[in-house]
Write a protein that holds these residues in place. Structure first.
Motif, PDB file in Angstrom:
ATOM      1  N   TYR A 309       4.718  -4.515  -0.958  1.00 36.09           N
ATOM      2  CA  TYR A 309       5.014  -4.454  -2.390  1.00 36.09           C
ATOM      3  C   TYR A 309       4.828  -3.041  -2.932  1.00 36.09           C
ATOM      4  N   SER A 310       3.799  -2.341  -2.458  1.00 35.67           N
ATOM      5  CA  SER A 310       3.513  -0.992  -2.964  1.00 35.67           C
ATOM      6  C   SER A 310       4.455   0.059  -2.396  1.00 35.67           C
ATOM      7  N   GLY A 311       5.182  -0.275  -1.330  1.00 36.23           N
ATOM      8  CA  GLY A 311       6.080   0.702  -0.728  1.00 36.23           C
ATOM      9  C   GLY A 311       5.422   1.569   0.322  1.00 36.23           C
ATOM     10  N   LEU A 335       2.300   2.661  -8.200  1.00 32.38           N
ATOM     11  CA  LEU A 335       1.394   1.988  -7.272  1.00 32.38           C
ATOM     12  C   LEU A 335       1.385   2.701  -5.927  1.00 32.38           C
ATOM     13  N   ARG A 336       2.567   3.050  -5.443  1.00 28.23           N
ATOM     14  CA  ARG A 336       2.641   3.774  -4.162  1.00 28.23           C
ATOM     15  C   ARG A 336       1.942   5.121  -4.270  1.00 28.23           C
ATOM     16  N   GLN A 337       2.145   5.794  -5.383  1.00 28.94           N
ATOM     17  CA  GLN A 337       1.503   7.088  -5.585  1.00 28.94           C
ATOM     18  C   GLN A 337      -0.016   6.956  -5.590  1.00 28.94           C
ATOM     19  N   THR A 338      -0.528   5.875  -6.177  1.00 29.45           N
ATOM     20  CA  THR A 338      -1.976   5.658  -6.223  1.00 29.45           C
ATOM     21  C   THR A 338      -2.561   5.562  -4.820  1.00 29.45           C
ATOM     22  N   PHE A 339      -1.960   4.738  -3.963  1.00 30.76           N
ATOM     23  CA  PHE A 339      -2.485   4.580  -2.609  1.00 30.76           C
ATOM     24  C   PHE A 339      -2.306   5.864  -1.791  1.00 30.76           C
ATOM     25  N   HIS A 340      -1.208   6.557  -1.998  1.00 37.10           N
ATOM     26  CA  HIS A 340      -0.956   7.803  -1.267  1.00 37.10           C
ATOM     27  C   HIS A 340      -1.994   8.862  -1.645  1.00 37.10           C
ATOM     28  N   ARG A 372       0.740   8.479   4.523  1.00 44.14           N
ATOM     29  CA  ARG A 372       1.143   7.078   4.294  1.00 44.14           C
ATOM     30  C   ARG A 372       0.616   6.162   5.389  1.00 44.14           C
ATOM     31  N   ALA A 373       0.598   6.655   6.626  1.00 45.70           N
ATOM     32  CA  ALA A 373       0.036   5.849   7.715  1.00 45.70           C
ATOM     33  C   ALA A 373      -1.454   5.587   7.475  1.00 45.70           C
TER      34      ALA A 373
END
Length: 433
Positions: A309-311, A335-340, A372-373
């Motif tokens: 979902y987050s990409g 959301l993707r930026q947050t996890f990255h 990202r990994a």
């Protein structure tokens, strides 16, 4: 088990007027109409539905999960909202209308078809707690302000390079101190005409009291040479710099207000201690992790759901004997930026995260791919802690990691990390060999 609804409604929303289509359950006939986008019109429309169907639940499908119409309809407890992704409607439209014909009434009818035939594939809107949603709105808006800060800083930098580049060596352009300086002395000529006492007072007022550094600055100001004498360039650039410096100060003030409010809300949130326990989270990213995961533990059943979902998880596509992996486009970008960003900031604080990043780089992965990994791995750990409401304990993870680690493993070449000042923020940068 699906909720029993008295009627199904689909709304093709717009800025001024919405088109709706309605079908009573058990009937093949459908009705259409329009609805003005005003609180009074929506109130009348929702009240008529309540009276008509005796207060029974009415399912409403629309292409929004967040927006003015959604926030308006959530006031009414008899309306159950089913957000439909715009891509879903676009692809469904192509399947039944290859010509590409499109208008608001037909889109409302297609939405009604999706709600009628595929309601089991849709997820009803289930808002999180007010505290969590408030934090979600605040961290997203703060990030937009940071982007505005970067935009103004870049504009100021570009103009200074044309006529007053010395400022770029004296200050961080994205700071309040630099903005105040440029508002007061927007050109080298004005600065060199200023009294030394006035310049000294400026630095003292901005908590820069190092006498040796102050003397160096004054010497640099005295010996500075103008970049250009073109009157047109000087006049235009001075005017732009004064305007943008004032705007930059307003943005910096707004960011400080957001930081204060976010910190106040995050510290009383039930998940703050949990999120703050992760390496690299800190005061900036811990609230964003709270907003990313939310408070509804039943929303995600597996870590893979969040990764997709987050990409962060890529898309795997195959056809016949061909198979390829590509970037996931349809995902919440914030959301993707947050996890990255969290994965990147965890590298200096977490030994195994740094080791994993170095292993990925040693395999030839590019910087962002390696980050990202790492984020992919972090989400699995985060999901487990979040589900069990347990703070992160690195010793537990390291024991599990050692149990799975091969006895012989080649060490990856070390990667040097450095902190880089970007638009007034310290960011982690990777120094390439």
């Amino acid at each position: 088990m699906l909720t029993e609804f008295a009627a199904l409604v689909a709304i093709d929303w717009a800025d001024q007027k919405h088109v709706w289509a309605l079908q009573k359950v058990g009937s093949s006939e459908w009705e259409t109409g329009t609805l003005d986008h005003t609180p009074e019109a929506v109130e009348v429309w929702a009240s008529e539905l309540r009276l008509r169907f005796g207060g029974q639940p009415v399912a409403v499908a629309l292409e929004q999960s967040r927006g003015p119409l959604v926030f308006t309809l959530t006031k009414y407890d008899h309306l159950v909202i089913f957000p439909v992704h715009p891509t879903t409607l676009a692809n469904y439209r192509k399947s039944v209308r290859p010509s590409g014909a499109k208008d608001d009434p037909s889109d409302a009818r297609l939405l009604l078809d999706i709600l009628t035939l595929h309601r089991d594939q849709l997820r009803r809107l289930n808002p999180d707690t007010p505290e969590t949603r408030t934090l979600q709105f605040l961290v997203e808006e703060r990030r937009k302000l940071v982007q505005e800060k970067t935009r103004y800083s870049n504009r100021i930098t570009a103009r200074l390079k044309m006529y007053f580049p010395q400022v770029l060596h004296w200050f961080d352009v994205g700071s309040t101190m630099a903005a105040d300086f440029l508002e007061r002395w927007p050109s080298l000529e004005q600065l060199q005409r200023a009294r030394p006492a006035a310049i000294e007072r400026f630095f003292v007022d901005h908590n820069s009291r190092d006498r040796e550094r102050m003397a160096q600055r004054w010497e640099q100001i005295r010996k500075a040479v103008p970049m250009t004498l073109d009157a047109a360039v000087l006049t235009a650039c001075r005017t732009a710099i004064v305007a943008w410096a004032a705007l930059l100060k307003q943005v910096l003030t707004a960011i400080a207000l957001y930081d204060e409010k976010i910190d106040e809300l995050a510290r009383v949130h039930p998940d703050y201690a949990l999120m703050n326990s992760f390496p690299g989270a800190g005061s900036a990213l811990a609230p964003r992790l709270i907003a990313a995961m939310g408070s509804q533990r039943e929303r995600y059943q597996t870590a893979s759901e969040i990764q997709c979902y987050s990409g962060i998880a890529p898309v795997v596509a195959s056809r016949g004997q061909q198979r390829w992996v590509h970037w996931r486009w349809a995902c919440p970008k914030f959301l993707r930026q947050t996890f990255h960003e969290w994965a990147l900031h965890s590298i200096p604080y977490c030994p195994w995260a740094r080791e994993y990043y170095e292993q990925q780089r040693a395999k030839g992965k590019r910087h962002n791919t390696a980050v990202r990994a790492l984020a992919f791995k972090w989400i699995r750990i985060l999901f487990r802690c979040w589900k069990e409401r347990q703070p992160y304990d690195e010793s537990i993870y390291l024991r599990a990691l050692d149990a799975r680690r091969p006895q012989t493993q080649l060490a990856a070449p070390a990667v040097e990390l450095q902190r880089k000042n970007v638009a007034g923020f310290l960011k982690i940068a990777i120094k390439e060999a």
